[in-house]
Design a protein around this motif. Structure first.
Motif, short mmCIF file in Angstrom:
data_model
loop_
_atom_site.label_atom_id
_atom_site.label_comp_id
_atom_site.label_asym_id
_atom_site.label_seq_id
_atom_site.Cartn_x
_atom_site.Cartn_y
_atom_site.Cartn_z
N ARG A 34 0.84 -1.20 0.00
CA ARG A 34 0.00 0.00 0.00
C ARG A 34 0.87 1.25 0.00
N ALA A 35 1.97 1.20 0.75
CA ALA A 35 2.84 2.37 0.85
C ALA A 35 3.62 2.61 -0.44
N LYS A 36 3.85 1.54 -1.21
CA LYS A 36 4.71 1.65 -2.40
C LYS A 36 3.95 1.74 -3.71
N GLY A 37 2.90 0.92 -3.87
CA GLY A 37 2.23 0.80 -5.16
C GLY A 37 2.48 -0.58 -5.74
N PRO A 38 1.90 -0.87 -6.92
CA PRO A 38 1.98 -2.22 -7.48
C PRO A 38 3.40 -2.59 -7.89
N SER A 39 3.68 -3.90 -7.99
CA SER A 39 5.04 -4.31 -8.35
C SER A 39 5.22 -4.52 -9.85
#
Lengths: 101, 554
Positions: free
Chosen positions: A83-88
């Protein structure tokens, strides 16, 4: 014995964009590093109630565990990490926003 | 293809206007999220992990070039330039903003598309064989019936608040490409003594409690379909459990009450409501059928196709894997792989969508299909046009020759997008495809379906994968369980759990051991993974997956 309270942040999704947001001392931020770390259970509950009342800007507020041992809070669970980073699979969402800075 | 009537157009317009007003009321704070949520879900709008997600229905997976162009335009204008095709033949946009969604729905309405009943406890988008109307093995085109069911179920007043979501699939072919046995209702078109009808399968489903559907009626005359469906859903609506979400699907209703009891209730209800169906539905069906008339096929000797096959190995390889037999001898069904090695399964960029639309228009009688395996189909292409189609696809990164092979993986969005997911699916699919591409083994391995779900809800159909992978959260770490021997065809079976799960780092080597073991175990190259598994059972595959356990036991 009740379980010891672990550090938390209030997190939610922004109503208009759906983006992950974190409660700060004064408002909301898209960046976990700026989140206010809550170490007192009663305080955390109050902050969550405050967030849940902001129905015209915030959706689905809840308390998420963080690791508060460093300078800025870090997620303790992989879901919060994503959630903090975004999709991989693409540098979209927060990663894209970060690259524009 | 079906064309909207004035009624349809007015209905969609009205619904979109209502939703626009609901969005405005949400934004100005007069609706709370609890009030708004059921309204947005009725219109296909979810709030996911990082953003909203709009799920657009592609009824029975059929669309024309104009519609595909609009899907591309929407991706560019209101999303991030791509769309994700799903296992229910829908398209999902992962990044819409709330304010824009009413405009997106209006744009869809312009080309006779919508997002109604793509969510919620209603009858969802009706799916069908993606080769419908083109396949050589077909009894009849299932899409007119699918369209009739769509019209009957859309906004059906009795069925807007079912105990749980309800999914219907139809196939017109004995070779089941629509996974009918894993649907709440699966319909197989059959013929008996020259009379057309349906085999009605009920209570199939994947998810937490996977079940293969049971035959409720082995032959239902065609004209009795709607009253019979209405009787089934009506009985389920009253009998289905509303006290426990996990026991609310019709598969559990059937399991708890027994097939006999359920069937008796359906018959009773059917007798009551049958007289209400006075034949209007059959008149409508006849009109719909006219919309699905076959295109006029070109009669021309097949020459260029054979020349290209003889001269270009890459074309030959693609033709061998990505073409299926068409009912018309000079034609082929083209499956365009959205599974380039290392790419996200089911994703297409706006440029790729436009190219596929243009190819459909130029070479494919203006038709496209979306398969539940997350690929795009050009159902009617003359074989002489295949070399041109292939070179255009290849130039756009759409020429991957892997349909039905190990890298043609179904994967749900998983924890990269989905709020319900317990682990990621996409990176696992990417890594498996990349690894087997490096090994240059996939054509030797042959037909093998890997299906990956990022949670127990099984959107990635892992239970019916020859190799199924289920991502879970085990004590705060992503963990992947393997099931083996699942099958989604007419011989449907649920995969068997192989043993303890693997970490994200261990899962790719585990799959590699499994596949290498199969190559050793098969009788001959023609014996597929599934056949070998059915012949030998779990034991030798388990030994390959867990060599340490084997060593410890020895």
């Amino acid at each position: 014995m009740p379980r010891a309270f672990t550090p938390k942040v209030v997190t939610a999704n922004a109503l208009l964009e759906g983006d992950v947001i974190y409660q700060t001392a004064t408002g909301w931020s898209r960046d976990l590093a700026e989140a206010e770390v809550l170490t007192d259970e009663a305080d955390a509950d109050l902050r969550l109630i405050d967030a849940a009342q902001q129905v015209d800007s915030v959706v689905g507020a809840y308390l998420a565990d963080v690791d508060a041992s460093a300078d800025t809070p870090k997620p303790t669970h992989f879901r919060e990490d994503f959630r903090a980073k975004g999709p991989s699979n693409y540098a979209h969402g927060k990663q894209e926003a970060a690259s524009h800075v | 293809m079906y064309n909207y009537t004035d009624f349809d157009t007015a209905f969609i317009k009205e619904r979109n206007a209502q939703f626009r007003a609901q969005v405005e009321r949400r934004i100005d704070g007069s609706l709370t999220e609890d009030e708004f949520k059921p309204l947005r879900l009725m219109n296909g709008l979810y709030l996911q992990l990082h953003a909203y997600m709009l799920r657009v229905a592609i009824p029975y997976g059929t669309l024309n070039s104009r519609q595909m162009h609009v899907l591309a335009d929407i991706a560019d204008k209101w999303d991030k330039g791509y769309g994700h095709f799903t296992t229910r033949q829908n398209i999902q946009y992962n990044w819409p903003q709330l304010r824009d969604v009413p405009d997106m729905l209006d744009a869809l309405g312009e080309v006779q598309m919508h997002a109604i009943q793509t969510s919620g406890n209603t009858i969802r988008n009706v799916t069908a064989d993606h080769f419908a109307g083109a396949a050589a093995d077909e009894i009849a085109d299932p899409r007119p019936v699918a369209e009739l069911i769509r019209q009957w179920s859309t906004d059906h007043p009795e069925f807007q608040f079912l105990p749980r979501k309800f999914k219907v699939a139809v196939t017109g072919s004995p070779n089941d490409r629509a996974v009918t046995k894993a649907h709440d209702i699966g319909l197989r078109m059959v013929e008996r003594d020259g009379v057309a009808g349906f085999e009605v399968i009920v209570g199939g489903g994947l998810g937490r409690t996977p079940m293969i559907g049971k035959v409720l009626k082995d032959f239902l005359p065609r004209e009795d379909l709607l009253p019979y469906l209405e009787a089934i859903v009506s009985v389920y609506n009253l009998l289905g459990r509303r006290d426990n979400k996990y026991k609310a699907r019709i598969k559990i209703t059937l399991h708890e009450n027994g097939l006999e009891d359920f069937s008796a209730r359906v018959e009773e209800r059917y007798a009551l409501i049958r007289p209400q169906f006075t034949g209007v539905d059959q008149q409508m069906l006849a009109a719909i059928e006219a919309d699905f008339a076959l295109p006029t096929f070109r009669q021309e000797k097949v020459r260029e196709y054979h020349e290209a096959r003889d001269h270009y190995p890459a074309f030959r390889s693609w033709a061998d894997t990505n073409l299926a037999e068409h009912r018309e001898p000079g034609y082929a069904i083209v499956t365009i792989s959205l599974k380039a090695h290392g790419a996200t399964p089911g994703d297409a960029t706006s440029a790729q969508m436009r190219l596929m639309a243009d190819l459909a228009k130029r070479y494919g009688h203006d038709e496209l299909r979306i398969s539940h395996e997350q690929n795009v189909i050009l159902p009617h292409v003359h074989k002489n046009d295949l070399p041109s189609v292939y070179s255009a696809l290849r130039a756009a990164g759409l020429g991957t020759a892997n349909v039905g092979l190990i890298s043609d993986i179904i994967a749900c969005p998983g924890m990269d997008y989905c709020a319900l997911a317990t682990a990621r699916s996409i990176p696992i699919a990417q890594e498996i495809a990349t690894r087997f591409d490096e090994l240059k083994l996939e054509h030797d391995v042959g037909p093998l379906k890997i299906k990956i779900s990022g949670c127990i809800n099984a959107c990635g159909h892992h239970h019916v994968g020859h190799i199924g992978i289920l991502g879970l959260d085990r004590a705060g770490v992503e963990n992947y369980q393997i099931t083996l021997g699942g099958d989604g065809t007419e011989d449907a079976s649920i995969g068997e759990r192989a043993g303890p799960g693997f970490s994200a780092e261990e899962i790719i080597p585990a799959i590699e051991r499994l596949v290498l073991a199969y190559l050793e175990l098969r009788d001959e190259p023609a014996e597929t993974f599934l056949q070998t598994y059915r012949r030998l059972g779990l034991a030798p595959f388990k030994a390959a997956l867990y060599p340490e356990a084997q060593a410890n036991a020895a």
